[in-house]
Design a protein around this motif. Structure first.
Motif, PDB file in Angstrom:
ATOM      1  N   THR A  31      23.268  40.091  52.910  1.00  0.00           N
ATOM      2  CA  THR A  31      22.297  41.153  52.656  1.00  0.00           C
ATOM      3  C   THR A  31      21.294  41.235  53.802  1.00  0.00           C
ATOM      4  O   THR A  31      20.939  42.331  54.246  1.00  0.00           O
ATOM      5  N   LEU A  32      20.886  40.091  54.302  1.00  0.00           N
ATOM      6  CA  LEU A  32      19.959  40.068  55.433  1.00  0.00           C
ATOM      7  C   LEU A  32      20.596  40.712  56.661  1.00  0.00           C
ATOM      8  O   LEU A  32      19.940  41.455  57.396  1.00  0.00           O
ATOM      9  N   LEU A  36      18.810  43.683  58.997  1.00  0.00           N
ATOM     10  CA  LEU A  36      18.360  43.435  60.368  1.00  0.00           C
ATOM     11  C   LEU A  36      19.186  44.238  61.360  1.00  0.00           C
ATOM     12  O   LEU A  36      20.327  44.598  61.075  1.00  0.00           O
ATOM     13  N   THR A  37      18.640  44.459  62.551  1.00  0.00           N
ATOM     14  CA  THR A  37      19.457  45.030  63.617  1.00  0.00           C
ATOM     15  C   THR A  37      20.505  44.002  63.996  1.00  0.00           C
ATOM     16  O   THR A  37      20.316  42.794  63.787  1.00  0.00           O
ATOM     17  N   HIS A  66      19.814  48.775  58.127  1.00  0.00           N
ATOM     18  CA  HIS A  66      19.724  49.686  56.995  1.00  0.00           C
ATOM     19  C   HIS A  66      18.306  49.570  56.467  1.00  0.00           C
ATOM     20  O   HIS A  66      17.786  48.467  56.321  1.00  0.00           O
ATOM     21  N   ARG A  67      17.706  50.655  56.175  1.00  0.00           N
ATOM     22  CA  ARG A  67      16.321  50.674  55.697  1.00  0.00           C
ATOM     23  C   ARG A  67      16.297  50.610  54.180  1.00  0.00           C
ATOM     24  O   ARG A  67      16.546  51.603  53.508  1.00  0.00           O
ATOM     25  N   GLY A  69      14.076  48.455  50.850  1.00  0.00           N
ATOM     26  CA  GLY A  69      12.949  47.611  50.513  1.00  0.00           C
ATOM     27  C   GLY A  69      13.354  46.307  49.845  1.00  0.00           C
ATOM     28  O   GLY A  69      14.540  46.021  49.631  1.00  0.00           O
ATOM     29  N   ALA A  70      12.342  45.551  49.506  1.00  0.00           N
ATOM     30  CA  ALA A  70      12.545  44.225  48.909  1.00  0.00           C
ATOM     31  C   ALA A  70      13.274  44.306  47.572  1.00  0.00           C
ATOM     32  O   ALA A  70      14.132  43.475  47.278  1.00  0.00           O
ATOM     33  N   ALA A  71      12.943  45.297  46.753  1.00  0.00           N
ATOM     34  CA  ALA A  71      13.603  45.417  45.448  1.00  0.00           C
ATOM     35  C   ALA A  71      15.107  45.649  45.626  1.00  0.00           C
ATOM     36  O   ALA A  71      15.923  45.051  44.911  1.00  0.00           O
ATOM     37  N   GLU A  72      15.475  46.489  46.572  1.00  0.00           N
ATOM     38  CA  GLU A  72      16.892  46.744  46.849  1.00  0.00           C
ATOM     39  C   GLU A  72      17.551  45.491  47.431  1.00  0.00           C
ATOM     40  O   GLU A  72      18.703  45.184  47.118  1.00  0.00           O
TER      41      GLU A  72
END
Length: 136
Positions: A31-32, A36-37, A66-67, A69-72
């Motif tokens: 997921t990270l 990240l780029t 990918h843009r 947020g934390a919840a996603e």
């Protein structure tokens, strides 16, 4: 930090087995890598133990960040790891804390800079004094 120590730290922080810690770590790192780029994911990967690097390897679809947020982020980890979102939040914190301990040269700070402000709840525990797990 070697691979076994990394997995052991995540297992202890999540109160789970080493085998489950490997799965949880993989879900978080995959997921990270999406968030990240590609260049930042590679910078982080080279400082992690070899088996963990595969989860961060950029693909043509993950070269650009990918843009989301934390919840996603937590929802994606929960889905990948087959855990509830509250459990996934704890997993993400545990993995981020272990990453901070494993990397050098400000790499963790560079990672945090790429994340929006709403990730603060996930990364601040890793940055807090005393976040390092004390070995028995």
């Amino acid at each position: 930090m070697n691979y076994d120590t990394f997995v052991d730290q995540v297992a202890q922080r999540t109160s789970t087995s080493s085998a489950r810690a490997v799965e949880l770590t993989g879900a978080t790192l995959e997921t990270l890598a999406e968030r990240l780029t590609g260049g930042e994911a590679l910078d982080l990967a080279v400082q992690l133990p070899e088996p963990l690097r595969l989860s961060l390897r950029p693909t043509p679809g993950t070269e650009a960040a990918h843009r989301f947020g934390a919840a996603e982020f937590v929802a994606r980890v929960a889905l990948r790891a087959d855990v509830s979102e509250p459990a996934a939040r704890n997993v993400v914190r545990a993995v981020f804390t272990t990453i901070r301990e494993a990397v050098t040269g400000g790499e963790f700070d560079e990672l945090v800079v790429q994340l929006p402000r709403d990730y603060r709840d996930l990364v601040e525990p890793a940055m807090a004094p005393g976040a390092t797990l004390r070995r028995r």
